[in-house]
Design an enzyme around this catalytic site. Structure first.
Site, PDB file in Angstrom:
ATOM      1  N   LYS A  49      65.238 117.877  16.986  1.00 34.77           N
ATOM      2  CA  LYS A  49      66.060 116.466  17.510  1.00 34.77           C
ATOM      3  C   LYS A  49      65.258 116.027  18.564  1.00 34.77           C
ATOM      4  O   LYS A  49      64.997 116.890  19.681  1.00 34.77           O
ATOM      5  CB  LYS A  49      67.446 116.826  17.449  1.00 34.77           C
ATOM      6  CG  LYS A  49      68.165 115.489  18.058  1.00 34.77           C
ATOM      7  CD  LYS A  49      69.645 115.797  17.846  1.00 34.77           C
ATOM      8  CE  LYS A  49      70.391 114.538  18.412  1.00 34.77           C
ATOM      9  NZ  LYS A  49      71.869 114.367  18.250  1.00 34.77           N
ATOM     10  N   LEU A  64      63.676 113.759   8.865  1.00 38.01           N
ATOM     11  CA  LEU A  64      65.176 114.050   8.335  1.00 38.01           C
ATOM     12  C   LEU A  64      66.111 113.023   8.409  1.00 38.01           C
ATOM     13  O   LEU A  64      67.006 112.440   7.581  1.00 38.01           O
ATOM     14  CB  LEU A  64      65.625 115.380   8.681  1.00 38.01           C
ATOM     15  CG  LEU A  64      64.959 116.614   8.325  1.00 38.01           C
ATOM     16  CD1 LEU A  64      65.541 117.712   9.189  1.00 38.01           C
ATOM     17  CD2 LEU A  64      65.120 116.947   7.064  1.00 38.01           C
ATOM     18  N   GLY A  65      65.938 112.166   9.552  1.00 42.79           N
ATOM     19  CA  GLY A  65      67.121 111.131   9.898  1.00 42.79           C
ATOM     20  C   GLY A  65      66.791 110.737  11.300  1.00 42.79           C
ATOM     21  O   GLY A  65      65.975 111.080  12.081  1.00 42.79           O
ATOM     22  N   ASP A 119      83.979 113.202  17.503  1.00 41.59           N
ATOM     23  CA  ASP A 119      83.466 112.187  16.381  1.00 41.59           C
ATOM     24  C   ASP A 119      83.424 112.683  15.024  1.00 41.59           C
ATOM     25  O   ASP A 119      82.417 112.603  14.444  1.00 41.59           O
ATOM     26  CB  ASP A 119      81.957 111.706  16.995  1.00 41.59           C
ATOM     27  CG  ASP A 119      81.680 110.327  16.304  1.00 41.59           C
ATOM     28  OD1 ASP A 119      82.627 109.916  15.577  1.00 41.59           O
ATOM     29  OD2 ASP A 119      80.425 110.109  16.475  1.00 41.59           O
ATOM     30  N   PHE A 124      70.129 107.923  19.498  1.00 36.59           N
ATOM     31  CA  PHE A 124      69.783 108.722  20.566  1.00 36.59           C
ATOM     32  C   PHE A 124      68.363 109.249  20.206  1.00 36.59           C
ATOM     33  O   PHE A 124      67.512 109.764  21.282  1.00 36.59           O
ATOM     34  CB  PHE A 124      70.625 109.794  20.890  1.00 36.59           C
ATOM     35  CG  PHE A 124      71.809 109.136  21.502  1.00 36.59           C
ATOM     36  CD1 PHE A 124      72.967 108.675  20.786  1.00 36.59           C
ATOM     37  CD2 PHE A 124      72.149 109.100  23.030  1.00 36.59           C
ATOM     38  CE1 PHE A 124      73.908 108.067  21.363  1.00 36.59           C
ATOM     39  CE2 PHE A 124      73.141 108.502  23.351  1.00 36.59           C
ATOM     40  CZ  PHE A 124      74.246 108.064  22.758  1.00 36.59           C
ATOM     41  N   SER A 125      67.984 109.551  18.820  1.00 41.10           N
ATOM     42  CA  SER A 125      67.161 110.418  18.495  1.00 41.10           C
ATOM     43  C   SER A 125      66.306 110.191  17.379  1.00 41.10           C
ATOM     44  O   SER A 125      67.095 109.305  16.385  1.00 41.10           O
ATOM     45  CB  SER A 125      67.465 111.734  18.696  1.00 41.10           C
ATOM     46  OG  SER A 125      68.507 112.016  17.508  1.00 41.10           O
ATOM     47  N   THR A 126      65.313 110.741  16.903  1.00 41.89           N
ATOM     48  CA  THR A 126      64.707 111.028  15.688  1.00 41.89           C
ATOM     49  C   THR A 126      64.828 112.361  15.466  1.00 41.89           C
ATOM     50  O   THR A 126      64.703 113.275  16.016  1.00 41.89           O
ATOM     51  CB  THR A 126      63.403 110.425  15.540  1.00 41.89           C
ATOM     52  OG1 THR A 126      62.655 111.216  16.246  1.00 41.89           O
ATOM     53  CG2 THR A 126      63.387 109.158  15.452  1.00 41.89           C
TER      54      THR A 126
HETATM   55  P1  ATP Z   1      74.121 109.362  16.457  1.00 46.59           P
HETATM   56  O1  ATP Z   1      73.848 108.006  16.767  1.00 46.59           O
HETATM   57  O2  ATP Z   1      74.758 109.559  15.151  1.00 46.59           O
HETATM   58  O3  ATP Z   1      74.793 110.068  17.677  1.00 46.59           O
HETATM   59  P2  ATP Z   1      71.937 110.924  16.915  1.00 46.59           P
HETATM   60  O4  ATP Z   1      70.674 110.501  17.498  1.00 46.59           O
HETATM   61  O5  ATP Z   1      72.786 111.775  17.885  1.00 46.59           O
HETATM   62  O6  ATP Z   1      72.821 110.073  16.328  1.00 46.59           O
HETATM   63  P3  ATP Z   1      72.087 113.047  14.812  1.00 46.59           P
HETATM   64  O7  ATP Z   1      73.346 112.362  14.248  1.00 46.59           O
HETATM   65  O8  ATP Z   1      72.387 114.431  15.631  1.00 46.59           O
HETATM   66  O9  ATP Z   1      71.406 112.046  16.137  1.00 46.59           O
HETATM   67  O10 ATP Z   1      71.136 113.220  13.637  1.00 46.59           O
HETATM   68  C1  ATP Z   1      70.555 112.105  13.175  1.00 46.59           C
HETATM   69  C2  ATP Z   1      70.588 112.609  11.643  1.00 46.59           C
HETATM   70  O11 ATP Z   1      69.557 113.567  11.559  1.00 46.59           O
HETATM   71  C3  ATP Z   1      71.451 112.916  11.058  1.00 46.59           C
HETATM   72  O12 ATP Z   1      72.633 112.030  10.357  1.00 46.59           O
HETATM   73  C4  ATP Z   1      71.199 113.819  10.024  1.00 46.59           C
HETATM   74  O13 ATP Z   1      70.676 113.007   8.738  1.00 46.59           O
HETATM   75  C5  ATP Z   1      69.760 114.414  10.301  1.00 46.59           C
HETATM   76  N1  ATP Z   1      70.186 115.622  10.906  1.00 46.59           N
HETATM   77  C6  ATP Z   1      70.586 116.042  12.017  1.00 46.59           C
HETATM   78  N2  ATP Z   1      70.801 117.377  12.379  1.00 46.59           N
HETATM   79  C7  ATP Z   1      70.195 117.851  11.342  1.00 46.59           C
HETATM   80  C8  ATP Z   1      70.105 119.544  11.007  1.00 46.59           C
HETATM   81  N3  ATP Z   1      70.493 120.253  11.630  1.00 46.59           N
HETATM   82  N4  ATP Z   1      69.543 119.562   9.820  1.00 46.59           N
HETATM   83  C9  ATP Z   1      69.314 118.545   8.789  1.00 46.59           C
HETATM   84  N5  ATP Z   1      69.328 117.343   9.146  1.00 46.59           N
HETATM   85  C10 ATP Z   1      69.959 116.876  10.410  1.00 46.59           C
HETATM   86 MG    MG Z   2      75.039 111.854  18.523  1.00 45.34          MG
END
Ligand code: ATP
Ligand code: MG
Ligand code: MG
Length: 428
Positions: free
Chosen positions: A50, A27-28, A152, A32-34
């Site tokens: 996540k 999804l994205g 944020d 920090f994560s996929t």
């Molecule tokens: P960041 O560098 O922004 O802190 P992160 O690793 O914490 O990133 P998130 O921002 O939580 O990750 O999620 C990454 C991407 O995954 C989001 O931008 C979104 O596209 C997708 N995503 C996250 N949570 C969901 C969800 N609950 N449902 C659908 N897509 C999601």
């Molecule tokens: Mg984050």
């Protein structure tokens, strides 16, 4: 990043938490994560999985995020507070290490994608209003009931709710559950799924076609489909609590993404819930216009921070001296009279005027929207209205039926995108 301590490589059909969740598609991703769409056969539902990078600092950050998300979920048993819901969490062992995993409710596109799909023209005001209402419900819950500051808030971190439930209507949602790893996907290709590869090939071909057409049409923009929200109930939820904190246990001094950062954060005067309100108002403007409100840049003889403060004062008027000199970094930017040291002769251009002059809002629309936003942009954080107070504002509570004069601004030619550096600067 797919190495020891980094991301966990996932393939379609991979199972997690003892077979409870089956990976469907990516999804994205973030720093920090996929994040993967996963299917839960026991409840026949789709979830967002996540999967955090495995190194110690990422695992620790995930545990913090899980603590905040658990607090959020515990206080919202009816799932009505416009904040993403944590369903489950567990650890997953892979070749790159132990990964903290969060199971979240599956949501749709981010508001940033929505703005992009809408070709940066801004959404209709009744849609902006509905989205603002959801965000405010979420913020009111976080601030008043839980004592949490998001820190944020921005369009990227607000996701639309799915209008189609893929479990109930998989055909319309375009989803069929995949329960095991498809044949021929065993070796290699771990970072990109087969579907992603196919999409990428298609996208590359599409781009090639577009550039051909562009040439033949003399550089005209190719027509792209717009995301039409007419008739859609626009519900959304606040996500990404990786930087969230309890107001009484603040960790970081520098918070928020640049363009959505409140003045007291730049000045290091201390902060509270009202920093989220500032980011909220920046987000509301961006939804309505398609442009970021503040896009500061470094210049000759002044920093990005000083440019940012100058942009704020051109919109909102001079910062009261008392506020200007109150921060640990105030002396970097202001002289003892409360004037900026390196940027002079600011051009005042108030919000209602901008909405009319640049975005062709009607006078009524501009006045009412500015009347809603301006109090939130108070330089004094304690004077900003709370989310609860904003929910009482007439603009938020206008009935959606009398929207006729809320005309679309889609015919407005935009020459200049962004509001960067309209003022005159004097370098020292
Ligand atoms: P960041 O560098 O922004 O802190 P992160 O690793 O914490 O990133 P998130 O921002 O939580 O990750 O999620 C990454 C991407 O995954 C989001 O931008 C979104 O596209 C997708 N995503 C996250 N949570 C969901 C969800 N609950 N449902 C659908 N897509 C999601
Ligand atoms: Mg984050
Ligand atoms: Mg994010």
């Amino acid at each position: 990043s797919y190495r020891k301590g980094g991301y966990h490589a996932v393939r379609v059909g991979d199972q997690f938490n003892g077979g409870r969740y089956v990976a469907q598609r990516k999804l994205g991703w973030g720093e920090f994560s996929t994040v993967w769409l996963a299917y839960d056969p026991t409840t026949s539902t789709y979830v967002a999985l996540k999967i955090q990078k495995s190194a110690a600092q990422f695992a620790q950050a995930a545990l913090h995020e899980i603590a905040i998300l658990s607090n959020i979920a515990d206080g919202d048993p009816t799932h009505s507070k416009c904040v993403v819901r944590l369903i489950d969490h567990f650890k997953h062992a892979g070749p790159n290490g132990q990964h903290q995993c969060m199971v979240l409710e599956f949501l749709g596109d981010s508001l940033l994608r929505l703005i992009k799909h809408n070709r940066y023209k801004g959404l209709k005001l009744n849609k902006v209003r509905e989205i603002c209402k959801c965000i405010l419900i979420g913020l009111d819950y976080l601030h008043r009931e839980l004592g949490i500051i998001h820190t944020d808030l921005k369009p990227e971190n607000i996701l639309l709710c799915n209008t189609i439930d893929p479990a109930k209507d998989p055909v319309r949602a375009g989803l069929t559950p995949i329960l095991e790893r498809p044949e021929g996907n065993l070796n290699g290709g771990t970072t990109m799924t087969l579907i992603e590869k196919k999409l990428k090939r298609r996208a590359r071909r599409a781009v090639a076609k577009i550039s051909l057409r562009r040439e033949s049409m003399g550089g005209n923009e190719p027509p792209k489909p717009e995301r039409n929200l007419d008739g859609i109930d626009v519900k959304c939820k606040v996500v990404d609590f990786g930087n969230g904190c309890w107001a009484n246990k603040q960790l970081a001094e520098e918070i928020q993404t640049r363009q959505y950062r409140a003045p007291e954060v730049i000045l290091r005067s201390g902060y509270s819930y009202s920093v989220d309100m500032w980011s909220f108002a920046c987000t509301a403007f961006e939804l309505a216009t398609g442009d970021m409100l503040f896009a500061p840049k470094v210049g000759q003889g002044f920093s990005e921070d000083e440019d940012h403060l100058a942009l704020m004062m051109e919109l909102l008027g001079k910062m009261p001296r008392k506020v200007a000199i109150s921060g640990a970094r105030s002396k970097d930017f202001f002289d003892r009279h409360g004037d900026l040291k390196r940027i002079r002769r600011l051009k005042f251009w108030p919000l209602d005027k901008i909405l009319m002059d640049r975005y062709k809002f009607s006078e009524t629309d501009a006045r009412e929207f500015a009347d809603f936003l301006c109090p939130i942009f108070d330089f004094a954080p304690e004077k900003r209205p709370t989310a609860q107070q904003c929910l009482q504002h007439p603009w938020i509570n206008r009935s959606t039926s009398n929207q006729n004069e809320m005309k679309s601004k889609s015919n407005v030619e935009k020459v200049n995108v962004g509001m960067s550096n309209p003022h005159i600067k004097v370098g020292k």
